[in-house]
Design a protein around this motif. Structure first.
Motif, PDB file in Angstrom:
ATOM      1  N   CYS A 109      -9.011  -1.162   5.443  1.00 52.81           N
ATOM      2  CA  CYS A 109      -8.326  -2.414   5.110  1.00 52.81           C
ATOM      3  C   CYS A 109      -8.113  -2.501   3.603  1.00 52.81           C
ATOM      4  O   CYS A 109      -9.007  -2.922   2.861  1.00 52.81           O
ATOM      5  CB  CYS A 109      -9.127  -3.609   5.610  1.00 52.81           C
ATOM      6  N   ALA A 110      -6.936  -2.126   3.148  1.00 50.73           N
ATOM      7  CA  ALA A 110      -6.588  -2.154   1.724  1.00 50.73           C
ATOM      8  C   ALA A 110      -5.811  -3.437   1.452  1.00 50.73           C
ATOM      9  O   ALA A 110      -4.593  -3.427   1.262  1.00 50.73           O
ATOM     10  CB  ALA A 110      -5.772  -0.924   1.353  1.00 50.73           C
ATOM     11  N   GLN A 111      -6.535  -4.552   1.421  1.00 44.39           N
ATOM     12  CA  GLN A 111      -5.919  -5.875   1.351  1.00 44.39           C
ATOM     13  C   GLN A 111      -6.659  -6.760   0.354  1.00 44.39           C
ATOM     14  O   GLN A 111      -7.830  -6.534   0.057  1.00 44.39           O
ATOM     15  CB  GLN A 111      -5.980  -6.549   2.731  1.00 44.39           C
ATOM     16  N   ASN A 112      -5.949  -7.776  -0.140  1.00 44.68           N
ATOM     17  CA  ASN A 112      -6.608  -8.805  -0.938  1.00 44.68           C
ATOM     18  C   ASN A 112      -7.445  -9.698  -0.031  1.00 44.68           C
ATOM     19  O   ASN A 112      -7.231  -9.773   1.171  1.00 44.68           O
ATOM     20  CB  ASN A 112      -5.571  -9.650  -1.676  1.00 44.68           C
ATOM     21  N   GLY A 113      -8.387 -10.412  -0.624  1.00 42.68           N
ATOM     22  CA  GLY A 113      -9.215 -11.331   0.141  1.00 42.68           C
ATOM     23  C   GLY A 113     -10.296 -10.609   0.926  1.00 42.68           C
ATOM     24  O   GLY A 113     -10.552  -9.420   0.730  1.00 42.68           O
ATOM     25  N   VAL A 114     -10.935 -11.346   1.829  1.00 46.68           N
ATOM     26  CA  VAL A 114     -12.065 -10.800   2.580  1.00 46.68           C
ATOM     27  C   VAL A 114     -11.915 -10.965   4.090  1.00 46.68           C
ATOM     28  O   VAL A 114     -12.763 -10.498   4.852  1.00 46.68           O
ATOM     29  CB  VAL A 114     -13.388 -11.474   2.128  1.00 46.68           C
TER      30      VAL A 114
END
Length: 354
Positions: A109-114
């Motif tokens: 998961c290469a995403q902003n946030g959590v």
């Protein structure tokens, strides 16, 4: 390993292009105009050494690949608000030898946030989180700009919810050969929550433009102070600015790219592309959620979440609100919360006879 980049935008395009440049097998997944541009003209990656074009396989979903390979790695690089749709599509995809992607393949998961990785763990057995420190821009179909030098980005990664394993180390080794630094850490959440605090400025930038003046910088400081208060009330650890600076040092310097000014971060880019959605619910909205759970007022993040969503929904121009107007709205939001708390306290005193 073959890397399937689900969401070949700014982050996905930069990671996919650099992996391909280093000789790794890469498949890009995109939709709409981006899919057509990548299919017809390849991925154009504008970086400090020039503009590079990669003619890579492009699909708009798992059907374009048929049966997935047992050595595939799925890299989820869509915005968090698009996570559910991507998981719906890729989770049931069949894998050679039997089983599905959700049962057998690693999902990064290469995403902003959590929140994205938490949602993913409901579907996928092997979920890995990434703290993405990768300045990249995607506003034109087919073209991704990544101005970082000498490294394109720093990608901390680890098993979600915690720990490390051999798969994470193998992925990190491939990234390290592709102009990234990729520390494998057992406490990835500390890095992600620190990045979340910095991403709280995304909505300010999206609504009111570059955060470079005194008013805007002061507002961001107040917004992030709310975030810090919430994380501390929730008992959530995060890396300090000093630890971040020590790790990053001068490894990523933004260099000017010909014909590719960096207008803004991921939220600004969503408004510029007119996507109709924005990630504010999972950045400022994460702080609002935690504040409500732990009794900490978050009027500034609540305001920014609502404004960013309205700008996306109504397709308003990125950065079109004067920063002075945003500061005025912020002050009003804080005053309203303070007045409400004072009123509640007076009512409580009256009921108790004080």
């Amino acid at each position: 390993m073959r890397y399937i980049i689900i969401g070949a935008g700014a982050v996905g395009g930069a990671v996919g292009g650099r992996l391909a440049e280093a000789g790794h097998e890469v498949v890009l997944v995109a939709r709409g105009a981006q899919y057509a541009a990548l299919r017809d003209g390849g991925l154009r990656l504008r970086v400090p050494e020039g503009e590079l074009t990669y003619r890579l396989p492009v699909v708009d979903g798992p059907a374009g690949l048929g049966v997935l390979r047992a050595d595939d790695v799925l890299v989820l690089a869509v915005k968090t608000q698009d996570t559910e749709g991507a998981l719906d599509a890729w989770g049931p995809a069949p894998v050679e030898g039997g089983g599905t992607a959700a049962e057998r393949l690693p999902l990064l998961c290469a995403q902003n946030g959590v929140e994205g990785q938490r949602v993913a763990l409901r579907r996928f057995r092997q979920v890995y989180g990434v703290c993405v420190w990768l300045p990249a821009t995607f506003v034109e179909p087919g073209l991704v700009s990544a101005a970082g030098s000498p490294l394109t980005g720093i990608l901390h990664l680890g098993v979600y919810p915690h720990g490390t394993d051999e798969t994470a180390r193998r992925i990190a080794a491939d990234l390290e050969k592709s102009r990234f630094e990729a520390p494998v850490v057992p406490d990835l959440a500390r890095w992600q929550y620190a990045k979340l605090l910095s991403n709280l400025a995304n909505a300010v930038e999206a609504v009111a433009g570059p955060v470079d003046g005194e008013e805007a910088l002061a507002l961001v400081e107040r917004v992030q102070a709310e975030g810090v208060a919430v994380l501390e009330a929730a008992g959530i650890a995060y890396t300090s600015p000093e630890e971040q600076r020590e790790v990053r040092g001068d490894k990523i310097t933004l260099l000017p790219l010909d014909d590719a000014p960096r207008g803004g971060g991921s939220s600004w880019q969503s408004l510029t592309r007119g996507t109709g959605t924005i990630e504010a619910d999972y950045l400022n909205g994460e702080i609002v959620l935690l504040g409500r759970l732990h009794g900490v007022p978050t009027p500034l993040n609540d305001l920014l979440q609502r404004l960013a969503n309205a700008y996306a929904r109504e397709r308003r121009e990125a950065g079109s609100m004067p920063v002075g107007e945003l500061v005025r709205l912020a002050d009003e939001a804080v005053t309203a919360v303070e007045n409400q708390r004072s009123g509640n306290q007076r009512s409580g005193n009256q009921r108790s006879g004080k």
